[in-house]
Enzyme design. Structure first.
Site, PDB file in Angstrom:
ATOM      1  N   CYS A 132       0.042   3.904   2.609  1.00 19.70           N
ATOM      2  CA  CYS A 132       0.496   3.473   3.928  1.00 19.70           C
ATOM      3  C   CYS A 132       1.938   3.907   4.166  1.00 19.70           C
ATOM      4  CB  CYS A 132       0.392   1.957   4.060  1.00 19.70           C
ATOM      5  SG  CYS A 132      -1.284   1.297   3.932  1.00 19.70           S
ATOM      6  N   CYS A 138       0.839  -1.210   0.000  1.00 18.83           N
ATOM      7  CA  CYS A 138       0.000   0.000   0.000  1.00 18.83           C
ATOM      8  C   CYS A 138       0.873   1.260   0.000  1.00 18.83           C
ATOM      9  CB  CYS A 138      -0.913  -0.027   1.237  1.00 18.83           C
ATOM     10  SG  CYS A 138      -1.747   1.520   1.565  1.00 18.83           S
TER      11      CYS A 138
END
Length: 290
Positions: free
Chosen positions: A38, A35
Protein backbone atom coordinates in the site's frame (compact mmCIF):
# COMPACT_ATOMS: atom_id res chain seq x y z
CA UNK A 1 -1.94 15.75 -0.90
CA UNK A 2 -3.76 16.78 -4.08
CA UNK A 3 -7.20 18.35 -3.85
CA UNK A 4 -8.30 15.43 -6.04
CA UNK A 5 -7.24 12.84 -3.43
CA UNK A 6 -9.45 12.55 -0.34
CA UNK A 7 -9.85 10.34 2.70
CA UNK A 8 -13.21 8.59 2.85
CA UNK A 9 -14.98 6.57 5.56
CA UNK A 10 -18.21 4.63 5.73
CA UNK A 11 -19.95 7.78 6.99
CA UNK A 12 -19.39 9.75 3.78
CA UNK A 13 -18.85 6.93 1.25
CA UNK A 14 -22.25 7.31 -0.42
CA UNK A 15 -21.71 11.02 -0.96
CA UNK A 16 -18.00 11.18 -1.78
CA UNK A 17 -17.83 7.99 -3.86
CA UNK A 18 -21.20 6.82 -5.18
CA UNK A 19 -22.78 10.25 -5.75
CA UNK A 20 -19.52 11.83 -6.91
CA UNK A 21 -18.95 9.03 -9.45
CA UNK A 22 -22.03 10.23 -11.33
CA UNK A 23 -20.03 13.33 -12.23
CA UNK A 24 -16.49 11.96 -12.59
CA UNK A 25 -14.85 8.52 -12.14
CA UNK A 26 -13.90 7.79 -8.54
CA UNK A 27 -10.95 5.48 -7.85
CA UNK A 28 -11.14 3.90 -4.38
CA UNK A 29 -7.93 2.70 -2.75
CA UNK A 30 -8.51 0.28 0.14
CA UNK A 31 -5.33 0.34 2.22
CA UNK A 32 -4.01 -0.24 5.73
CA UNK A 33 -1.12 1.33 7.69
CA UNK A 34 0.69 -2.00 8.10
CA UNK A 35 0.54 -2.89 4.37
CA UNK A 36 3.90 -2.43 2.63
CA UNK A 37 2.51 -2.69 -0.97
CA UNK A 38 0.00 0.00 0.00
CA UNK A 39 2.89 2.35 0.76
CA UNK A 40 4.25 1.70 -2.71
CA UNK A 41 0.93 2.22 -4.48
CA UNK A 42 -0.34 5.24 -2.54
CA UNK A 43 2.17 7.85 -3.84
CA UNK A 44 1.68 6.65 -7.40
CA UNK A 45 -2.08 7.08 -7.16
CA UNK A 46 -1.72 10.50 -5.51
CA UNK A 47 0.73 11.61 -8.19
CA UNK A 48 -1.65 10.54 -10.96
CA UNK A 49 -4.61 12.21 -9.24
CA UNK A 50 -2.67 15.47 -9.28
CA UNK A 51 -1.49 14.97 -12.85
CA UNK A 52 -4.95 14.11 -14.20
CA UNK A 53 -6.21 17.25 -12.41
CA UNK A 54 -9.84 16.42 -11.77
CA UNK A 55 -10.41 13.81 -14.46
CA UNK A 56 -10.88 11.37 -11.59
CA UNK A 57 -11.13 11.52 -7.79
CA UNK A 58 -8.93 9.33 -5.62
CA UNK A 59 -10.81 8.15 -2.52
CA UNK A 60 -8.57 6.50 0.10
CA UNK A 61 -10.21 4.15 2.58
CA UNK A 62 -8.48 2.66 5.60
CA UNK A 63 -9.79 -0.90 5.43
CA UNK A 64 -8.99 -1.59 9.10
CA UNK A 65 -11.19 1.30 10.18
CA UNK A 66 -13.91 0.61 7.59
CA UNK A 67 -14.25 -3.16 7.60
CA UNK A 68 -17.94 -3.05 6.71
CA UNK A 69 -17.09 -1.24 3.45
CA UNK A 70 -14.28 -3.65 2.73
CA UNK A 71 -16.64 -6.59 3.23
CA UNK A 72 -19.37 -4.96 1.12
CA UNK A 73 -17.02 -4.71 -1.86
CA UNK A 74 -15.29 -8.04 -1.43
CA UNK A 75 -11.86 -6.79 -0.40
CA UNK A 76 -9.80 -9.92 0.29
CA UNK A 77 -6.32 -8.49 -0.16
CA UNK A 78 -4.85 -5.00 -0.10
CA UNK A 79 -4.14 -2.69 -1.68
CA UNK A 80 -7.44 -3.15 -3.49
CA UNK A 81 -8.34 -0.51 -6.05
CA UNK A 82 -11.93 -0.25 -7.25
CA UNK A 83 -13.30 2.13 -9.88
CA UNK A 84 -16.79 3.62 -9.64
CA UNK A 85 -18.62 5.28 -12.54
CA UNK A 86 -22.25 6.32 -12.48
CA UNK A 87 -22.65 5.01 -8.94
CA UNK A 88 -21.54 1.50 -9.90
CA UNK A 89 -18.37 -0.55 -9.47
CA UNK A 90 -17.05 -0.98 -13.02
CA UNK A 91 -13.44 -2.17 -12.72
CA UNK A 92 -10.80 -3.11 -10.15
CA UNK A 93 -7.36 -4.51 -9.48
CA UNK A 94 -5.45 -5.83 -6.47
CA UNK A 95 -1.81 -5.21 -5.59
CA UNK A 96 0.73 -2.51 -6.36
CA UNK A 97 0.78 -2.36 -10.15
CA UNK A 98 3.47 -0.44 -12.08
CA UNK A 99 2.57 3.14 -12.98
CA UNK A 100 2.22 2.35 -16.69
CA UNK A 101 -0.43 -0.30 -15.99
CA UNK A 102 -2.29 2.05 -13.64
CA UNK A 103 -2.35 4.68 -16.39
CA UNK A 104 -3.90 2.12 -18.74
CA UNK A 105 -6.47 1.29 -16.06
CA UNK A 106 -7.36 4.98 -15.69
CA UNK A 107 -7.48 5.66 -19.41
CA UNK A 108 -10.10 2.94 -19.85
CA UNK A 109 -12.34 4.79 -17.40
CA UNK A 110 -11.81 8.45 -18.20
CA UNK A 111 -13.73 9.82 -21.19
CA UNK A 112 -11.41 11.02 -23.92
CA UNK A 113 -11.57 14.76 -24.72
CA UNK A 114 -11.69 13.66 -28.35
CA UNK A 115 -14.92 11.71 -27.92
CA UNK A 116 -17.28 14.51 -29.14
CA UNK A 117 -15.18 14.89 -32.29
CA UNK A 118 -15.14 11.13 -32.82
CA UNK A 119 -18.93 10.93 -32.55
CA UNK A 120 -19.28 13.88 -34.95
CA UNK A 121 -17.04 12.07 -37.44
CA UNK A 122 -19.18 8.94 -37.22
CA UNK A 123 -22.31 11.02 -37.81
CA UNK A 124 -20.75 12.52 -40.92
CA UNK A 125 -19.89 9.03 -42.15
CA UNK A 126 -23.44 7.83 -41.53
CA UNK A 127 -24.64 10.74 -43.66
CA UNK A 128 -22.33 9.61 -46.47
CA UNK A 129 -19.71 12.35 -46.15
CA UNK A 130 -16.64 10.16 -45.76
CA UNK A 131 -14.11 12.84 -46.69
CA UNK A 132 -15.32 15.18 -43.96
CA UNK A 133 -15.63 12.25 -41.55
CA UNK A 134 -11.95 11.34 -42.04
CA UNK A 135 -10.92 14.95 -41.50
CA UNK A 136 -12.93 15.16 -38.28
CA UNK A 137 -11.55 11.83 -37.05
CA UNK A 138 -8.02 13.08 -37.74
CA UNK A 139 -8.81 16.09 -35.52
CA UNK A 140 -9.93 13.69 -32.77
CA UNK A 141 -6.63 11.81 -33.03
CA UNK A 142 -4.64 15.06 -32.88
CA UNK A 143 -6.57 16.08 -29.75
CA UNK A 144 -6.02 12.73 -28.01
CA UNK A 145 -3.27 10.61 -29.59
CA UNK A 146 -3.94 7.86 -27.01
CA UNK A 147 -7.51 7.26 -28.21
CA UNK A 148 -7.16 3.81 -29.76
CA UNK A 149 -10.76 3.75 -30.97
CA UNK A 150 -10.28 6.91 -33.02
CA UNK A 151 -7.31 5.34 -34.83
CA UNK A 152 -9.32 2.24 -35.71
CA UNK A 153 -12.29 4.38 -36.76
CA UNK A 154 -10.02 6.42 -39.04
CA UNK A 155 -8.70 3.24 -40.65
CA UNK A 156 -12.23 1.97 -41.21
CA UNK A 157 -13.34 5.29 -42.72
CA UNK A 158 -10.32 5.19 -45.03
CA UNK A 159 -11.30 1.72 -46.22
CA UNK A 160 -14.89 2.86 -46.71
CA UNK A 161 -13.66 5.77 -48.82
CA UNK A 162 -11.81 3.28 -50.98
CA UNK A 163 -9.35 5.52 -52.81
CA UNK A 164 -5.79 4.24 -53.35
CA UNK A 165 -4.43 7.07 -51.20
CA UNK A 166 -6.85 6.31 -48.36
CA UNK A 167 -6.08 2.60 -48.59
CA UNK A 168 -2.35 3.26 -48.39
CA UNK A 169 -2.82 5.55 -45.40
CA UNK A 170 -5.01 2.96 -43.65
CA UNK A 171 -2.39 0.27 -44.19
CA UNK A 172 0.46 2.41 -42.86
CA UNK A 173 -1.52 3.59 -39.84
CA UNK A 174 -2.65 0.10 -38.87
CA UNK A 175 0.92 -1.17 -39.07
CA UNK A 176 1.94 1.62 -36.69
CA UNK A 177 -0.77 1.06 -34.04
CA UNK A 178 -1.75 -2.61 -34.35
CA UNK A 179 0.42 -3.85 -31.50
CA UNK A 180 -0.68 -1.22 -28.99
CA UNK A 181 -4.46 -1.02 -29.42
CA UNK A 182 -6.60 -2.87 -26.89
CA UNK A 183 -9.23 -4.07 -29.39
CA UNK A 184 -7.09 -6.69 -31.10
CA UNK A 185 -10.11 -8.39 -32.68
CA UNK A 186 -11.08 -5.23 -34.51
CA UNK A 187 -7.47 -4.58 -35.53
CA UNK A 188 -7.27 -8.10 -36.99
CA UNK A 189 -10.53 -7.58 -38.87
CA UNK A 190 -9.29 -4.30 -40.34
CA UNK A 191 -6.03 -5.95 -41.36
CA UNK A 192 -7.98 -8.67 -43.20
CA UNK A 193 -10.06 -6.03 -44.95
CA UNK A 194 -6.96 -4.09 -45.99
CA UNK A 195 -5.37 -7.21 -47.47
CA UNK A 196 -8.53 -7.92 -49.47
CA UNK A 197 -8.73 -4.33 -50.64
CA UNK A 198 -5.11 -4.43 -51.81
CA UNK A 199 -5.78 -7.63 -53.74
CA UNK A 200 -9.00 -6.32 -55.28
CA UNK A 201 -7.77 -2.84 -56.18
CA UNK A 202 -8.70 -1.90 -59.75
CA UNK A 203 -10.58 -5.15 -60.42
CA UNK A 204 -13.14 -5.21 -63.28
CA UNK A 205 -16.05 -7.31 -62.01
CA UNK A 206 -17.61 -7.75 -65.45
CA UNK A 207 -14.34 -8.96 -66.94
CA UNK A 208 -13.88 -11.48 -64.15
CA UNK A 209 -17.43 -12.76 -64.56
CA UNK A 210 -16.79 -13.23 -68.28
CA UNK A 211 -13.64 -15.20 -67.55
CA UNK A 212 -15.59 -17.52 -65.24
CA UNK A 213 -18.31 -18.02 -67.84
CA UNK A 214 -15.64 -19.20 -70.25
CA UNK A 215 -13.82 -21.36 -67.70
CA UNK A 216 -15.35 -22.23 -64.35
CA UNK A 217 -11.95 -23.55 -63.24
CA UNK A 218 -10.28 -20.15 -63.62
CA UNK A 219 -9.51 -20.02 -59.93
CA UNK A 220 -7.46 -16.84 -60.17
CA UNK A 221 -10.44 -14.98 -61.62
CA UNK A 222 -12.72 -16.46 -58.96
CA UNK A 223 -10.35 -15.42 -56.17
CA UNK A 224 -10.09 -11.87 -57.50
CA UNK A 225 -13.87 -11.73 -57.82
CA UNK A 226 -14.32 -12.96 -54.23
CA UNK A 227 -11.96 -10.27 -52.92
CA UNK A 228 -13.70 -7.59 -54.95
CA UNK A 229 -17.10 -8.67 -53.64
CA UNK A 230 -15.79 -8.67 -50.07
CA UNK A 231 -14.46 -5.15 -50.60
CA UNK A 232 -17.99 -4.13 -51.62
CA UNK A 233 -19.30 -5.88 -48.48
CA UNK A 234 -21.05 -8.61 -50.49
CA UNK A 235 -19.74 -11.17 -48.03
CA UNK A 236 -22.08 -13.98 -48.98
CA UNK A 237 -21.06 -13.71 -52.62
CA UNK A 238 -17.39 -13.64 -51.67
CA UNK A 239 -17.69 -16.70 -49.43
CA UNK A 240 -19.60 -18.63 -52.09
CA UNK A 241 -16.81 -18.08 -54.63
CA UNK A 242 -14.10 -18.98 -52.11
CA UNK A 243 -15.95 -22.13 -51.12
CA UNK A 244 -16.29 -23.04 -54.81
CA UNK A 245 -12.50 -22.82 -55.17
CA UNK A 246 -12.15 -25.23 -52.25
CA UNK A 247 -14.67 -27.60 -53.81
CA UNK A 248 -12.97 -27.59 -57.20
CA UNK A 249 -9.35 -27.68 -56.04
CA UNK A 250 -8.70 -27.30 -52.35
CA UNK A 251 -4.90 -27.33 -52.81
CA UNK A 252 -4.84 -24.64 -55.49
CA UNK A 253 -2.38 -21.79 -54.83
CA UNK A 254 -1.42 -23.03 -51.36
CA UNK A 255 -5.08 -23.47 -50.33
CA UNK A 256 -5.98 -19.91 -51.28
CA UNK A 257 -9.71 -20.65 -51.17
CA UNK A 258 -9.67 -21.98 -47.61
CA UNK A 259 -7.30 -19.26 -46.41
CA UNK A 260 -9.47 -16.61 -48.03
CA UNK A 261 -12.50 -17.92 -46.16
CA UNK A 262 -10.61 -17.89 -42.86
CA UNK A 263 -9.54 -14.31 -43.53
CA UNK A 264 -13.16 -13.34 -44.13
CA UNK A 265 -14.23 -15.12 -40.96
CA UNK A 266 -11.70 -12.97 -39.08
CA UNK A 267 -13.03 -9.85 -40.73
CA UNK A 268 -16.64 -10.65 -39.91
CA UNK A 269 -16.06 -11.94 -36.39
CA UNK A 270 -15.89 -8.35 -35.11
CA UNK A 271 -19.38 -7.66 -36.52
CA UNK A 272 -22.12 -9.57 -34.65
CA UNK A 273 -24.65 -9.04 -37.45
CA UNK A 274 -22.68 -11.55 -39.54
CA UNK A 275 -22.56 -14.31 -36.90
CA UNK A 276 -25.14 -16.45 -38.72
CA UNK A 277 -23.36 -16.04 -42.06
CA UNK A 278 -20.01 -17.02 -40.57
CA UNK A 279 -21.55 -20.03 -38.85
CA UNK A 280 -23.20 -21.16 -42.09
CA UNK A 281 -19.99 -21.04 -44.10
CA UNK A 282 -17.83 -22.50 -41.35
CA UNK A 283 -20.10 -25.56 -41.45
CA UNK A 284 -20.02 -25.60 -45.27
CA UNK A 285 -16.23 -25.39 -45.29
CA UNK A 286 -15.90 -28.19 -42.74
CA UNK A 287 -18.20 -30.44 -44.77
CA UNK A 288 -16.27 -29.70 -47.95
CA UNK A 289 -12.93 -30.53 -46.36
CA UNK A 290 -14.14 -33.72 -44.65
Amino acid sequence: MSQHAIDVSIADFDDKVLAASRRVPVIVDFWAPWCQPCRILKPILEKLAAEYSGKFILAKINSDENQALAMRYGVRGIPAVKAFVGGELVDEFTGALPEAQIREFLDRLIPSPAEPLRREALSLAAAGNLVAARQKMAEAIDLDPRNDTAYLDFIQLSLDLGTPEALSEASELLAAVADRVRDQDRAAALKARIEMAQTASGVDLAALATRLERDANDHEARLQLANALALRQDYRGALEHLLEIVRRDRKWNDEAGRKGMLKLFTLLSAQPQYDDLVREFRIALARTLN
